[in-house]
Design a protein around this motif. Structure first.
Motif, mmCIF file in Angstrom:
data_model
loop_
_atom_site.group_PDB
_atom_site.id
_atom_site.type_symbol
_atom_site.label_atom_id
_atom_site.label_comp_id
_atom_site.label_asym_id
_atom_site.label_seq_id
_atom_site.Cartn_x
_atom_site.Cartn_y
_atom_site.Cartn_z
ATOM 1 N N PRO A 1 0.802 -1.231 0.000
ATOM 2 C CA PRO A 1 0.000 0.000 0.000
ATOM 3 C C PRO A 1 0.831 1.276 0.000
ATOM 4 C CG PRO A 1 -0.046 -1.026 2.166
ATOM 5 C CD PRO A 1 0.640 -1.991 1.252
ATOM 6 N N GLU A 2 2.148 1.156 0.220
ATOM 7 C CA GLU A 2 3.013 2.335 0.194
ATOM 8 C C GLU A 2 3.401 2.734 -1.229
ATOM 9 O OE1 GLU A 2 3.721 4.116 2.914
ATOM 10 O OE2 GLU A 2 2.396 2.695 3.935
ATOM 11 N N ARG A 3 3.143 1.860 -2.171
ATOM 12 C CA ARG A 3 3.493 2.135 -3.566
ATOM 13 C C ARG A 3 2.326 2.769 -4.289
ATOM 14 N NH1 ARG A 3 7.579 1.295 -1.819
ATOM 15 N NH2 ARG A 3 7.757 3.427 -2.561
ATOM 16 N N LYS A 4 2.619 3.683 -5.223
ATOM 17 C CA LYS A 4 1.573 4.273 -6.046
ATOM 18 C C LYS A 4 0.931 3.209 -6.932
ATOM 19 C CE LYS A 4 3.915 8.773 -6.282
ATOM 20 N NZ LYS A 4 2.929 9.518 -5.490
ATOM 21 N N ALA A 5 1.754 2.344 -7.470
ATOM 22 C CA ALA A 5 1.296 1.185 -8.237
ATOM 23 C C ALA A 5 2.302 0.083 -7.974
ATOM 24 C CB ALA A 5 1.194 1.498 -9.726
ATOM 25 N N ASP A 6 1.828 -1.098 -7.646
ATOM 26 C CA ASP A 6 2.731 -2.131 -7.143
ATOM 27 C C ASP A 6 2.963 -3.258 -8.138
ATOM 28 O OD1 ASP A 6 4.376 -3.160 -5.053
ATOM 29 O OD2 ASP A 6 2.808 -4.590 -4.533
ATOM 30 N N ASP A 7 2.528 -3.116 -9.380
ATOM 31 C CA ASP A 7 2.628 -4.228 -10.321
ATOM 32 C C ASP A 7 4.072 -4.673 -10.532
ATOM 33 O OD1 ASP A 7 -0.059 -3.970 -10.522
ATOM 34 O OD2 ASP A 7 -0.083 -3.162 -12.552
#
Length: 362
Positions: free
Chosen positions: A205-211
């Motif tokens: 959840p700390e990433r803007k987009a975690d893909d």
């Protein structure tokens, strides 16, 4: 892979008759984060309803959409032909948080993904499940899919030769490939074991987009535990391109790319990875006739990568690419090209010109 599917579906989900013996098969949980895709959400959900595999459940969380997505989902939920968990957030939380909540609700042994503007192609799921059941060491099985432009026009396959090369590598080699380049697979086309998805921490959840970072966590996990992946050229997924796709927004894509690289890549390879990632996004902009964002991405690339060792290699090629792609890089004042193939000693001059043009656009 067989020919592109004809859309929309010719059979309503409630009319389908299933003959599959469910008694000894694992439950597949399809996770669908929803946000402002009211135009497409019905087709996305009904494509999952139309899957021929059973047992199957759908889990959808709407992330405080401002359009009619929630109302459409509530109507679909009432008449669902499969178990369907639905939650509607009152405040926007972001895709990683939504996906983690979907994962908490999932009861299945296997996990599949479907974005709220994309679709499944019925018939592919059981073939990917068969791959996983045949070898307990396999943790993810990928299919193929089609990229759709507009409402019903499928144009090209999702996985390319680069993806096939990736899949022929061991998970350890694949992880190393991702540390010096991009991830060529589309995770949406895969079915994963839920235990593996939870073992790598779901989505950050700390990433803007975690893909991207999540893909590297997955392959690090596979390599460290002697586990594997598999691929079948079965049509399974449709990725829809439209005006609000994230990859069509140059500034947001740059933010997400920088965030992902800072999170996961070693410092010594970040410049090379960033260069490749932003070049790829420039090509997307050009392919979609988005000259403005192509210029913005070009300018940001020159700002973000200030590495003298790379200048001599990538700046001439970058500017040559830009010159070959039309009005995107024509100087608005003089009408001349911002730059052609420049020798190394002119790099700073060319950087300044491109920055100036980007500032005029912004």
């Amino acid at each position: 892979m067989q020919a592109a599917p004809v859309l929309p579906w010719t059979m309503r989900p409630s009319k389908l008759v299933f003959t599959m013996d469910e008694s000894n098969l694992p439950l597949v949980s399809v996770l669908m984060p929803s946000y402002n895709h009211g135009k497409y959400i019905r087709q996305a959900v009904e494509s999952v309803f139309a899957e021929t595999y059973r047992p199957l459940e759908l889990i959808v969380i709407d992330d405080a959409s401002s359009d009619d997505s929630a109302q459409t989902l509530e109507a679909l939920h009432r008449d669902a032909p499969i178990p369907f968990s639905l939650e509607i957030f009152e405040q926007n939380q972001g895709a990683p948080t939504v996906l983690n909540r979907c994962l908490e609700l999932a009861r299945g042994e296997l996990i599949s993904l479907c974005a709220s503007d994309d679709m499944h192609i019925p018939g592919g799921m059981e073939k990917l499940v068969d791959l996983l059941l045949a070898d307990e060491k396999l943790q993810v099985a990928y299919g193929n899919g089609w990229i759709m432009e507009g409402e019903t026009q499928t144009t090209k396959q999702m996985h390319t030769d680069a993806a096939l090369e990736f899949l022929n590598a061991t998970p350890g080699d694949a992880h190393q490939m991702m540390l010096t380049g991009s991830f060529p697979m589309w995770f949406q086309t895969g079915i994963s074991r839920a235990s593996m998805v939870r073992a790598v921490g779901g989505w950050d959840p700390e990433r803007k987009a975690d893909d991207g970072p999540r893909a590297r966590r997955v392959y690090r996990y596979l390599a460290e535990n002697g586990l594997g992946h598999a691929y079948s050229d079965v049509p399974y997924y449709i990725y829809r391109t439209h005006e609000s796709n994230l990859h069509k927004n140059a500034n947001k894509m740059r933010e997400h790319i920088l965030d992902a690289i800072d999170a996961e890549y070693p410092a010594e390879s970040r410049s090379q990875v960033l260069y490749r990632a932003l070049i790829r996004q420039m090509r997307v902009c050009v392919e979609n006739d988005n000259a403005r964002d192509a210029v913005l991405m070009l300018g940001h690339l020159l700002d973000d990568i200030d590495d003298p060792q790379l200048d001599a290699y990538f700046v001439p090629r970058l500017l040559a690419f830009a010159k070959d792609n039309g009005e995107a890089v024509r100087n608005p004042e003089s009408g001349e090209w911002v730059a052609g193939v420049a020798p190394h000693e002119r790099v700073q001059e060319q950087r300044a010109k491109i920055r100036q043009q980007r500032q005029q656009i912004e």
